[in-house]
Write a protein that holds these residues in place. Structure first.
Motif, PDB file in Angstrom:
ATOM      1  N   PRO A  68       0.825  -1.211   0.000  1.00 56.68           N
ATOM      2  CA  PRO A  68       0.000   0.000   0.000  1.00 56.68           C
ATOM      3  C   PRO A  68       0.858   1.259   0.000  1.00 56.68           C
ATOM      4  CG  PRO A  68      -0.373  -1.331   2.006  1.00 56.68           C
ATOM      5  CD  PRO A  68       0.679  -2.001   1.193  1.00 56.68           C
ATOM      6  N   ASN A  69       0.333   2.334  -0.595  1.00 57.02           N
ATOM      7  CA  ASN A  69       1.045   3.613  -0.575  1.00 57.02           C
ATOM      8  C   ASN A  69       1.101   4.149   0.847  1.00 57.02           C
ATOM      9  OD1 ASN A  69       1.295   3.429  -3.316  1.00 57.02           O
ATOM     10  ND2 ASN A  69      -0.363   4.828  -3.769  1.00 57.02           N
ATOM     11  N   ARG A  70       2.178   4.826   1.174  1.00 55.72           N
ATOM     12  CA  ARG A  70       2.358   5.438   2.492  1.00 55.72           C
ATOM     13  C   ARG A  70       2.402   6.949   2.304  1.00 55.72           C
ATOM     14  NH1 ARG A  70       1.293   1.220   5.530  1.00 55.72           N
ATOM     15  NH2 ARG A  70       2.612  -0.536   5.070  1.00 55.72           N
ATOM     16  N   MET A  71       1.860   7.680   3.275  1.00 59.71           N
ATOM     17  CA  MET A  71       1.833   9.137   3.184  1.00 59.71           C
ATOM     18  C   MET A  71       1.922   9.722   4.587  1.00 59.71           C
ATOM     19  SD  MET A  71      -1.236  11.359   1.575  1.00 59.71           S
ATOM     20  CE  MET A  71      -1.238  13.130   1.617  1.00 59.71           C
ATOM     21  N   SER A  72       2.733  10.780   4.737  1.00 59.74           N
ATOM     22  CA  SER A  72       2.857  11.472   6.021  1.00 59.74           C
ATOM     23  C   SER A  72       2.899  12.976   5.778  1.00 59.74           C
ATOM     24  CB  SER A  72       4.136  11.057   6.751  1.00 59.74           C
ATOM     25  OG  SER A  72       4.112   9.690   7.068  1.00 59.74           O
ATOM     26  N   TYR A  73       2.257  13.705   6.669  1.00 61.09           N
ATOM     27  CA  TYR A  73       2.269  15.170   6.661  1.00 61.09           C
ATOM     28  C   TYR A  73       3.177  15.580   7.814  1.00 61.09           C
ATOM     29  CZ  TYR A  73       0.513  19.886   7.665  1.00 61.09           C
ATOM     30  OH  TYR A  73       0.394  21.224   7.923  1.00 61.09           O
ATOM     31  N   ILE A  74       4.208  16.365   7.510  1.00 58.41           N
ATOM     32  CA  ILE A  74       5.227  16.735   8.497  1.00 58.41           C
ATOM     33  C   ILE A  74       5.266  18.259   8.570  1.00 58.41           C
ATOM     34  CG2 ILE A  74       7.654  16.504   9.122  1.00 58.41           C
ATOM     35  CD1 ILE A  74       7.433  14.118   6.853  1.00 58.41           C
ATOM     36  N   ALA A  75       4.846  18.807   9.704  1.00 55.41           N
ATOM     37  CA  ALA A  75       4.753  20.262   9.846  1.00 55.41           C
ATOM     38  C   ALA A  75       5.698  20.757  10.933  1.00 55.41           C
ATOM     39  CB  ALA A  75       3.324  20.663  10.189  1.00 55.41           C
ATOM     40  N   MET A  76       6.331  21.906  10.665  1.00 54.63           N
ATOM     41  CA  MET A  76       7.181  22.535  11.670  1.00 54.63           C
ATOM     42  C   MET A  76       6.338  23.553  12.441  1.00 54.63           C
ATOM     43  SD  MET A  76      10.902  24.415  11.352  1.00 54.63           S
ATOM     44  CE  MET A  76      10.369  25.958  10.662  1.00 54.63           C
ATOM     45  N   ASN A  77       6.407  23.491  13.772  1.00 49.71           N
ATOM     46  CA  ASN A  77       5.648  24.447  14.578  1.00 49.71           C
ATOM     47  C   ASN A  77       6.501  25.671  14.909  1.00 49.71           C
ATOM     48  OD1 ASN A  77       7.297  23.767  16.791  1.00 49.71           O
ATOM     49  ND2 ASN A  77       5.783  22.389  17.666  1.00 49.71           N
ATOM     50  N   LEU A  92       8.987  19.356  14.806  1.00 49.62           N
ATOM     51  CA  LEU A  92       8.089  18.752  13.822  1.00 49.62           C
ATOM     52  C   LEU A  92       6.979  17.970  14.497  1.00 49.62           C
ATOM     53  CD1 LEU A  92      10.553  17.288  11.165  1.00 49.62           C
ATOM     54  CD2 LEU A  92       9.447  19.503  11.181  1.00 49.62           C
ATOM     55  N   ARG A  93       5.834  17.933  13.836  1.00 45.54           N
ATOM     56  CA  ARG A  93       4.774  17.012  14.214  1.00 45.54           C
ATOM     57  C   ARG A  93       4.356  16.285  12.944  1.00 45.54           C
ATOM     58  NH1 ARG A  93      -0.334  19.226  12.882  1.00 45.54           N
ATOM     59  NH2 ARG A  93      -0.118  21.424  12.430  1.00 45.54           N
ATOM     60  N   VAL A  94       3.904  15.055  13.107  1.00 44.13           N
ATOM     61  CA  VAL A  94       3.620  14.204  11.952  1.00 44.13           C
ATOM     62  C   VAL A  94       2.201  13.653  12.038  1.00 44.13           C
ATOM     63  CG1 VAL A  94       4.293  12.095  10.726  1.00 44.13           C
ATOM     64  CG2 VAL A  94       6.042  13.521  11.778  1.00 44.13           C
ATOM     65  N   LEU A  95       1.506  13.695  10.919  1.00 43.14           N
ATOM     66  CA  LEU A  95       0.224  13.015  10.760  1.00 43.14           C
ATOM     67  C   LEU A  95       0.408  11.986   9.651  1.00 43.14           C
ATOM     68  CD1 LEU A  95      -2.267  16.037  10.743  1.00 43.14           C
ATOM     69  CD2 LEU A  95      -1.856  14.442  12.611  1.00 43.14           C
ATOM     70  N   ASP A  96      -0.006  10.752   9.917  1.00 42.63           N
ATOM     71  CA  ASP A  96       0.124   9.684   8.924  1.00 42.63           C
ATOM     72  C   ASP A  96      -1.229   9.321   8.349  1.00 42.63           C
ATOM     73  OD1 ASP A  96       2.959   9.130   9.098  1.00 42.63           O
ATOM     74  OD2 ASP A  96       2.557   8.316  11.092  1.00 42.63           O
ATOM     75  N   ASP A  97      -1.207   8.831   7.121  1.00 43.12           N
ATOM     76  CA  ASP A  97      -2.400   8.291   6.483  1.00 43.12           C
ATOM     77  C   ASP A  97      -2.611   6.904   7.080  1.00 43.12           C
ATOM     78  OD1 ASP A  97      -4.439   7.398   4.842  1.00 43.12           O
ATOM     79  OD2 ASP A  97      -3.161   7.148   3.086  1.00 43.12           O
TER      80      ASP A  97
END
Length: 190
Positions: free
Chosen positions: A151-160, A165-170
């Motif tokens: 399966p495809n993997r996806m992560s959203y990585i944001a700098m505060n 960093l904080r990460v949200l994963d699919d």
């Protein structure tokens, strides 16, 4: 005295059933193995990005100078192409070029069949102030991995604002991440 049936061995049906079962088991193991490898490579890419930002934050506070994180062009200028190696450097004059041509560290966290896209309004760089906090506007990265048979993997990585960093994963593997404030992110088709 052994009987004639005991000396004959397997029947053709028994042999075919055994081969079919072994083929099915090997196919399931191969799919599981591909999924495990893809998941591991994606997690490593996200961990490497954490390392990039942690090293940059440490460098900014140690050198007490504005520090830039970005991919560099051949002309040593920040570009918004995260398939290139990511550089960390002091940027006291804020021109998005390494001061005196000196790069502190270079990382290449993108494995094959993976991509990183920036969400920096076209800037393509992040900056940390001498106190380790974010300098200027914020941004984020989207990491996408696509391995055949997994399966495809996806992560959203944001700098505060604090430069962390904080990460949200699919989590459900549908190729989208809905951010808490509404937008839905997808990985561009490759």
């Amino acid at each position: 005295m052994p009987t004639r049936k005991a000396l004959m061995g397997f029947t053709l049906i028994e042999l075919l059933v055994t081969v079919v079962l072994l083929t099915l088991l090997a196919g399931m193991a191969s799919t599981s193995w591909s999924t495990l490898i893809a998941s591991s490579q994606h997690r490593q890419m996200v961990n490497d990005l954490h390392l990039v930002f942690a090293v940059a934050r440490s460098y900014a506070t140690d050198k007490r100078g504005l520090t830039t994180i970005c991919p560099l062009s051949e002309a040593q200028k920040c570009v918004d192409d995260w398939s290139l190696p990511i550089s960390i450097f002091t940027d006291k004059n804020n021109d998005r070029r390494p001061d005196n041509g000196q790069i502190h560290r270079v990382f290449n966290p993108v494995p094959s069949r993976s991509t990183i896209y920036s969400r920096t309004a076209g800037r393509g760089y992040f900056q940390l102030a001498p106190d380790g906090m974010s300098h200027g506007t914020l941004g984020s990265l989207v990491a996408c991995s696509n391995m055949p048979g997994a399966p495809n993997r996806m992560s959203y990585i944001a700098m505060n604002f604090g430069g962390r960093l904080r990460v949200l994963d699919d989590k459900d593997g549908d190729g989208t991440i809905k951010l808490p404030w509404g937008p839905v992110l997808t990985c561009p088709k490759t």
